[in-house]
Design a protein around this motif. Structure first.
Motif, mmCIF file in Angstrom:
data_model
loop_
_atom_site.group_PDB
_atom_site.id
_atom_site.type_symbol
_atom_site.label_atom_id
_atom_site.label_comp_id
_atom_site.label_asym_id
_atom_site.label_seq_id
_atom_site.Cartn_x
_atom_site.Cartn_y
_atom_site.Cartn_z
ATOM 1 N N TRP A 357 0.946 8.521 -3.718
ATOM 2 C CA TRP A 357 0.991 7.126 -4.156
ATOM 3 C C TRP A 357 2.003 6.281 -3.388
ATOM 4 O O TRP A 357 2.113 5.068 -3.576
ATOM 5 C CB TRP A 357 1.318 7.053 -5.648
ATOM 6 C CG TRP A 357 2.507 7.906 -6.044
ATOM 7 C CD1 TRP A 357 2.460 9.138 -6.609
ATOM 8 C CD2 TRP A 357 3.893 7.594 -5.855
ATOM 9 N NE1 TRP A 357 3.737 9.633 -6.794
ATOM 10 C CE2 TRP A 357 4.640 8.695 -6.340
ATOM 11 C CE3 TRP A 357 4.597 6.506 -5.331
ATOM 12 C CZ2 TRP A 357 6.031 8.749 -6.311
ATOM 13 C CZ3 TRP A 357 5.984 6.541 -5.294
ATOM 14 C CH2 TRP A 357 6.687 7.645 -5.776
ATOM 15 N N TYR A 400 -7.273 3.142 -4.890
ATOM 16 C CA TYR A 400 -6.101 3.895 -5.372
ATOM 17 C C TYR A 400 -4.837 3.086 -5.082
ATOM 18 O O TYR A 400 -4.603 2.662 -3.941
ATOM 19 C CB TYR A 400 -6.030 5.255 -4.676
ATOM 20 C CG TYR A 400 -4.912 6.138 -5.198
ATOM 21 C CD1 TYR A 400 -5.011 6.729 -6.454
ATOM 22 C CD2 TYR A 400 -3.777 6.369 -4.443
ATOM 23 C CE1 TYR A 400 -3.987 7.537 -6.942
ATOM 24 C CE2 TYR A 400 -2.747 7.184 -4.916
ATOM 25 C CZ TYR A 400 -2.859 7.762 -6.163
ATOM 26 O OH TYR A 400 -1.844 8.557 -6.652
ATOM 27 N N PRO A 401 -3.990 2.849 -6.110
ATOM 28 C CA PRO A 401 -2.802 2.010 -5.904
ATOM 29 C C PRO A 401 -1.650 2.762 -5.233
ATOM 30 O O PRO A 401 -1.394 3.926 -5.542
ATOM 31 C CB PRO A 401 -2.416 1.607 -7.334
ATOM 32 C CG PRO A 401 -2.899 2.749 -8.175
ATOM 33 C CD PRO A 401 -4.144 3.266 -7.510
ATOM 34 N N LEU A 402 -0.950 2.084 -4.323
ATOM 35 C CA LEU A 402 0.289 2.590 -3.746
ATOM 36 C C LEU A 402 1.441 1.851 -4.415
ATOM 37 O O LEU A 402 1.430 0.624 -4.529
ATOM 38 C CB LEU A 402 0.315 2.385 -2.225
ATOM 39 C CG LEU A 402 -0.825 3.052 -1.440
ATOM 40 C CD1 LEU A 402 -0.598 2.885 0.064
ATOM 41 C CD2 LEU A 402 -0.957 4.524 -1.799
ATOM 42 N N ILE A 403 2.448 2.634 -4.857
ATOM 43 C CA ILE A 403 3.512 2.095 -5.715
ATOM 44 C C ILE A 403 4.859 2.147 -4.988
ATOM 45 O O ILE A 403 5.240 3.185 -4.441
ATOM 46 C CB ILE A 403 3.618 2.901 -7.026
ATOM 47 C CG1 ILE A 403 2.248 3.020 -7.713
ATOM 48 C CG2 ILE A 403 4.665 2.290 -7.950
ATOM 49 C CD1 ILE A 403 1.674 1.703 -8.180
ATOM 50 N N ASN A 404 5.585 1.047 -5.008
ATOM 51 C CA ASN A 404 6.949 1.032 -4.469
ATOM 52 C C ASN A 404 7.864 1.759 -5.465
ATOM 53 O O ASN A 404 8.003 1.303 -6.613
ATOM 54 C CB ASN A 404 7.418 -0.412 -4.285
ATOM 55 C CG ASN A 404 8.785 -0.506 -3.623
ATOM 56 O OD1 ASN A 404 9.619 0.382 -3.766
ATOM 57 N ND2 ASN A 404 9.020 -1.589 -2.898
ATOM 58 N N LYS A 409 6.297 -1.216 -8.806
ATOM 59 C CA LYS A 409 5.152 -2.132 -8.746
ATOM 60 C C LYS A 409 4.162 -1.732 -7.653
ATOM 61 O O LYS A 409 4.534 -1.147 -6.643
ATOM 62 C CB LYS A 409 5.647 -3.561 -8.490
ATOM 63 C CG LYS A 409 6.473 -4.115 -9.647
ATOM 64 C CD LYS A 409 6.956 -5.529 -9.340
ATOM 65 C CE LYS A 409 7.773 -6.078 -10.517
ATOM 66 N NZ LYS A 409 8.306 -7.431 -10.216
ATOM 67 N N LYS A 410 2.915 -2.123 -7.885
ATOM 68 C CA LYS A 410 1.859 -1.838 -6.918
ATOM 69 C C LYS A 410 2.056 -2.687 -5.673
ATOM 70 O O LYS A 410 2.257 -3.905 -5.748
ATOM 71 C CB LYS A 410 0.492 -2.111 -7.555
ATOM 72 C CG LYS A 410 -0.679 -1.852 -6.631
ATOM 73 C CD LYS A 410 -2.009 -1.897 -7.370
ATOM 74 C CE LYS A 410 -2.320 -3.296 -7.859
ATOM 75 N NZ LYS A 410 -3.638 -3.386 -8.519
ATOM 76 N N LYS A 412 -0.145 -2.189 -2.741
ATOM 77 C CA LYS A 412 -1.508 -2.455 -2.288
ATOM 78 C C LYS A 412 -2.421 -1.370 -2.828
ATOM 79 O O LYS A 412 -1.964 -0.402 -3.450
ATOM 80 C CB LYS A 412 -1.582 -2.508 -0.767
ATOM 81 C CG LYS A 412 -1.281 -1.195 -0.070
ATOM 82 C CD LYS A 412 -1.515 -1.313 1.442
ATOM 83 C CE LYS A 412 -1.215 -0.007 2.161
ATOM 84 N NZ LYS A 412 -1.522 -0.077 3.598
ATOM 85 N N GLU A 413 -3.707 -1.537 -2.605
ATOM 86 C CA GLU A 413 -4.679 -0.516 -2.979
ATOM 87 C C GLU A 413 -5.367 -0.007 -1.719
ATOM 88 O O GLU A 413 -5.578 -0.766 -0.765
ATOM 89 C CB GLU A 413 -5.721 -1.093 -3.946
ATOM 90 C CG GLU A 413 -5.156 -1.422 -5.312
ATOM 91 C CD GLU A 413 -6.237 -1.919 -6.266
ATOM 92 O OE1 GLU A 413 -7.182 -2.589 -5.774
ATOM 93 O OE2 GLU A 413 -6.144 -1.652 -7.466
#
Length: 897
Positions: A357, A400-404, A409-410, A412-413
């Motif tokens: 992620w 699929y979301p990428l999370i900082n 927080k998301k 990007k997807e």
């Protein structure tokens, strides 16, 4: 009178053993194709009668007996057998001379004779103590004595005369501190029977007394304890030392490499596997670099999950600058490892993990996509950590979301299918990254409530999932040693003896925790909270050869499952008994054990049990368990070489291969295979050459009977689907994980890699390392183009059935797994190789480009640094148990082995 004694070459008088004469004559007969038990009986009788006649109760020398054997063979007209016996005798004399040179000794002792030349070379190159001039000053016997002596020391401290599990005793520790500060003065003062404690044994013993006394568990003062030791009140533990010693010198089990090197020596660190935490701040990052340096200086390997670090380009609040991201800090750790050449020859080993992620996941996947020979991240194995939400997104075709990790927080997807393609492509092209299935690892994680979080990291080879600052001691049991033969010569596996040895090895590892000199106080503390041990296996391939069972067969997988079930059951059996006497691991009550849960998948499938697991769980609930985890299957590299057996749980790499030495070339032949060839009268130099030219395989050779081709399979004779089934069969009964390579041929496709990942997850593996032949840097250029085409591996009938069942039960897999194409060998063939937008062709240099580079640039990537640095020999590494390993000296990127 009957001769009852014989004089050995070193002057020792030992009992006369008729069976040794029988075996020597039988071997010579087999050598020339004579298989006649009545004739063998007659010759042996003639030899014994002649010995008794000539020596009449006196003690003959072993050379005299061998002269008589030669004479009697010729008297019976067996001139070819006599010639074979004479040649064998000459060969044995040459071997003895070679061993003397290796060990720099005038006379060999009985222990030296038990190990092969290859094993002794490995021992002298890395394990035996050397003086400041670099000369070996320790014998194998002395090595195994110092290891065994250290391992028995906790038994003294846990003796019921001095130890109380309940505690409540106060002791003055001033004298303890005196002994710890002056431990060097007590070298050789105390002993356990015939085994003298050196100063490092003594220091570890006093340190353990201090630790137990601080908990109020020592009934006697330190001087009272030492007085008991001096007056021989712990003499009975001489048997314990002797037992560990004999198990090692008889090659029944071997501890991991750091334990062999450091037991009874200044560093004193016995663990191989560590996980170091890294948080999202500079202090933590530099602390991690420091911790890695200390651990690797002492001979350990480290795993790090970089997922808490903010992504590249993210805000750095203190400077309002931009963060450099996890991959840049991997390079920092890599540089630290690079300058710490352990012992001058062992590079640092790391596992770098980034979870799927993380916004930098694509950069991480491509972290090793560089020109061949640039040594990028050469001290790292890298793996992508996958969780169930990723599989769900892949299954459902959702973004699929990428999370900082800094903000939660998301960012990007992404398309999970595209990311999965990239991951599979890089594994296909560069054998990195691997994948770690954190959802499977944590599915049966009984420690989660005690630790308050899930496991998110592993050791460098992936077989040991660990919490932050945990470590693990590992040892491997040689399965081939438990194959016995009945009166009719039929092989069987001695399950009872195996069970007994498992419990002894579990005790060895539990004791090792108490006398381990951990590199950091945090590691000491966290390791002892769970007291994790890793009893493992090696010699699987040799055991199957002896039993006549194909590795890639239902019978083979049934054996693997049963061997692993016994491994875990009897390791727990020891651990329960130890909990009764010494107490359970400290976090036991906070774990899921009191609820009757176990961290093994096999326990939840009662239909496959061979052992009374319900009874064991009742005992665990009543008495607790000493060790939170008990079994793993590590790589065994040089450790299995010392044990003269096949590596870990892998099939062998080649049955026959050519070795070059200073005096010329000769063929190395797998010993079990060699014995079978001779037994059948097939052994010739011409046949060995044919097998060697056939990639060390017997597949497709008309001279080799069909039943031998079926049983004697090599790693590349086995289809990747069967490799997966082997790993899954073993994983089913392990508390931790298994280090194994999923071998694929050079013409395997990215589609094969994708299918392997999906099937490994569906089969319950905790991670997987796929290796396509030739993808390890420049290895592809060493394959001789003139050789015949390798016989392609095909899935076993059992593997085909399991494949169909999995895809039928998980219908979404049909989008990624083409069952019929995998079975007929066309999977992905004819399709264009997946190409990445940022792919610049750096993975396919020309032959001339590689020739222009210095060999030194390739060290740590494709060639063995040990063999290069000790004699300039360029030896290609091969992928084994998930790690780059040298077939000549056993060097491995994984420090365990």
């Amino acid at each position: 009178m009957v001769v009852e004694k014989v004089m050995k070459r070193d002057g020792r008088i030992v009992p006369f053993d008729e069976s040794r004469i029988r075996w020597a004559i039988q071997r010579a007969m087999w050598e020339v194709g004579v298989r006649d038990d009545e004739l063998l009986d007659r010759i042996v009788k003639d030899v014994i009668d002649r010995i008794n006649e000539l020596y009449d109760g006196e003690v003959p020398h072993i050379e005299n007996i061998q002269d008589i054997v030669e004479l009697e063979l010729m008297r019976n007209g067996l001139f070819e057998v006599a010639k074979a016996y004479i040649l064998y005798r000459k060969k044995k004399a040459e071997i003895r001379e070679e061993k003397r040179k290796i060990l720099n000794k005038e006379k060999l002792d009985e222990i030296d004779k038990r190990f092969s030349i290859n094993a002794l070379r490995v021992l002298t190159s890395r394990y035996l103590i050397r003086n400041e001039e670099g000369k070996v000053i320790e014998s194998p016997k002395e090595l195994f004595e110092r290891v065994a002596t250290l391992a028995a020391i906790p038994d003294l401290l846990y003796d019921e005369r001095v130890f109380s599990k309940e505690g409540g005793y106060a002791q003055d520790l001033k004298k303890v501190e005196y002994y710890l500060q002056n431990f060097e003065e007590f070298a050789g003062v105390y002993s356990i029977g015939r085994f003298r404690l050196n100063k490092y044994h003594f220091e570890r013993m006093i340190n353990l007394y201090k630790e137990l006394a601080e908990k109020g568990k020592m009934k006697v003062s330190i001087d009272e304890f030492l007085g008991m030791l001096e007056h021989g009140e712990f003499e009975k533990y001489e048997e314990v030392v002797e037992e560990y010693f004999n198990l090692m010198v008889n090659q029944v089990f071997m501890p991991n490499t750091p334990a062999l090197i450091n037991s009874g020596r200044p560093l004193g660190m016995l663990s191989a596997c560590f996980v170091v935490p890294i948080e999202d701040d500079m202090e933590s990052i530099m602390k991690a670099a420091h911790d890695v340096a200390i651990i690797q200086k002492m001979g350990g390997g480290t795993g790090i999950n970089f997922s808490k670090l903010r992504p590249e380009g993210d805000l750095v609040g203190t400077t309002t600058g931009a963060a450099s991201g996890p991959v840049s800090f991997m390079h920092l750790i890599d540089a630290v490892s690079d300058v710490i050449k352990q012992g001058g020859v062992r590079r640092g080993a790391n596992m770098g993990i980034l979870e799927v992620w993380h916004p930098d996941i694509e950069k991480f996947i491509h972290a090793k996509e560089q020109n061949v020979g640039t040594n990028v991240l050469s001290n790292f194995n890298i793996s992508v950590g996958l969780w169930r939400d990723f599989w769900e997104a892949l299954k459902e075709g959702k973004k699929y979301p990428l999370i900082n990790p800094r903000t939660g927080k998301k960012v990007k997807e992404i398309d999970p299918k595209s990311l999965f393609e990239e991951l599979a492509y890089m594994a296909w092209a560069k054998a990195d990254p691997g994948v770690v299935f954190f959802d499977v690892i944590n599915k049966r994680n009984v420690l989660e409530p005690a630790k308050g979080e899930k496991i998110r990291a592993t050791n460098p080879c992936g077989e040991e999932p660990l919490y932050d600052y945990e470590s693990c001691n590992l040892a491997s049991i040689n399965l081939a040693k438990f194959v016995k033969y009945d009166d009719e010569g039929k092989p069987y596996f001695d399950w009872n003896e195996y069970a007994n040895v498992i419990m002894k090895v579990a005790k060895y590892l539990d004791n090792a925790i108490d006398v381990n000199k951990f590199p950091l106080p945090e590691i000491d503390y966290h390791t002892k909270l769970t007291r994790r041990i890793g009893v493992g296996m090696m010699g699987l391939a040799d055991a199957l050869f002896k039993l006549g069972i194909p590795y890639n067969s239902k019978e083979g997988y049934d054996f693997m499952r049963k061997a692993t079930e016994y491994l875990t059951f009897y390791a727990y059996r020891y651990s329960v008994e130890a909990a009764k006497q010494r107490g359970p691991f400290p976090l036991y009550k906070l774990s899921k054990y009191p609820e009757g849960e176990l961290p093994i998948e096999g326990y939840y499938h009662k239909e496959i049990w061979n052992l009374p697991w319900d009874d064991l769980v009742k005992e665990i609930k009543e008495y607790g368990v000493r060790n939170a985890m008990v079994t793993t299957c590590p790589p065994t590299g040089s450790v299995s070489m010392i044990a003269d057996t096949s590596s870990g749980i892998e099939p062998i790499f080649a049955l026959v291969y050519k070795k070059s030495v200073t005096v010329g070339e000769f063929y190395y032949v797998d010993p079990v295979f060699e014995a079978e060839l001779k037994k059948r009268g097939l052994y010739t130099d011409e046949l060995l050459q044919r097998i060697s030219d056939n990639y060390g395989s017997v597949q497709g050779l008309e001279e080799i009977p069909e039943d031998m081709q079926r049983v004697f399979v090599t790693a590349m004779d086995i289809h990747w689907l069967d490799h997966l089934l082997a790993q899954a069969s073993i994983q089913l009964w392990l508390t931790d994980s298994a280090s194994k390579t999923i071998n694929m041929p050079n013409d395997a496709t990215v589609e094969d890699v994708k299918a392997a990942y999906l099937l490994a997850h569906a089969l319950g593996c905790k991670g997987v390392t796929v290796y396509r032949d030739g993808s390890l840097s420049v290895q592809v250029y060493s394959v001789e183009g003139e050789k015949k085409k390798r016989v392609p591996a095909k899935p076993s009938e059992y593997a085909k059935r399991i494949l169909k069942e999995i895809v039928e039960s998980e219908s979404w897999l049909k989008k990624f797994v083409n069952v019929e194409a995998i079975i007929d060998g066309t999977n992905g063939k004819g399709l264009p190789i997946f190409s990445l937008n940022n792919h610049k062709g750096t993975l396919n240099p020309t032959k001339s480009e590689i020739d222009e580079r210095k060999i030194k640039e390739l060290l740590g990537i494709a060639y063995c640094p040990v063999c290069y640095e000790h004699g300039g020999e360029v030896v290609e590494l091969r992928m084994e148990s998930g790690c780059s390993t040298c077939p000549k000296c056993g060097w491995s990127k994984c420090v365990i082995s």
